[in-house]
Write a protein that holds these residues in place. Sequence first.
Motif: not given
Length: 321
Positions: A55-63, A174-188
Amino acid sequence: MLLEEIPSLDLNEFNSGDPVRKAQFVQDLGNAFNTIGFVAVKGHGLSDDFTKKLYQEVEQFFQSPDSLKQAYEIPGIAGQRGYVGKGKETAKGFKVPDLKEFYHVGQKHQEDGDSVWSEYPENVFPKEYPDFEAYTVGAYQTLENAGKMLLRAIALYLELPEDYFEDKVKNGNSILRAIHYFPIPNPDTLPVGAVRAAAHGDINLITLLMGASAEGLEVLRMDGKWIPITALPDQVVVNVGDMLDRLTNHHLKSTIHRVVNPPREKMGTSRYSIPFFMHPRSEMDLTCLESCVSTDNPKIYTDMSAGEFLTERLIELGLKK
Ligand SMILES: O=C(O)CCC(=O)C(=O)O
Ligand SMILES: [Fe+2]
């Protein structure tokens, strides 16, 4: 029987060497897949420490900045390897894309003369994060092994030879899918109906999902009620995909699920998850098993190979032209 939560199982029971415990696991798994379509499984072989580092690796990439991530977006392969950016995948039947970005890792090519390798694109890995490859490939292999054991149990439940799926998933797609559901700073600013993952069934045979301990995942029970999934950190959530549903004429059920948006005050936070989509080789015939068809239970699907079905679905998801 309507369950309020998904059943929990331990894969070590299947591998215990005790025929009674093994048979109990087979029945419990089959009953879960015949009703709610989902189970939480421990004994899958991934240690807490490994999972944390993955998860650390995946988070680093998506950040990382979008420009870095986009360098790993490969045109012409329907998003089957590497990075797939925001707004690229829309669940079947929906108009608004899911609020996610993801990274796909596939089967590691081998020099074994199998003709299947010419069908699969090569993996790509971010050179900026040298450990990303080892952790994602490691998770792929461990989950593939766990998936093979679960398919052995499913074969026994279906009264097929225990190794029925073995040759069908050997070097499977088969596929391994690392997913990032990104932050939404302004939901409106969100388009109406935009959600992290709109309601869908998975395409493949079975899915093993790491990370359902973070809230948001819900499954649609037969009576139409959405049930939130609460897996423990040491469990993977396993569900039936559409291919196994087709093979068994809906005896084993590919249950619709979704990932809902967090409450407004948490919209500024990320969610990560890592599903492993277990696919067979593309030549696998998904024609319903004869044992699953009867006059009371007529065949509900047309005959298709796994490869044909995957192509159809990738077009519906907007990943393939
Ligand atoms: O993120 C999750 O918890 C579920 C993801 C999912 O259902 C999928 O990618 O098919
Ligand atoms: Fe899914």
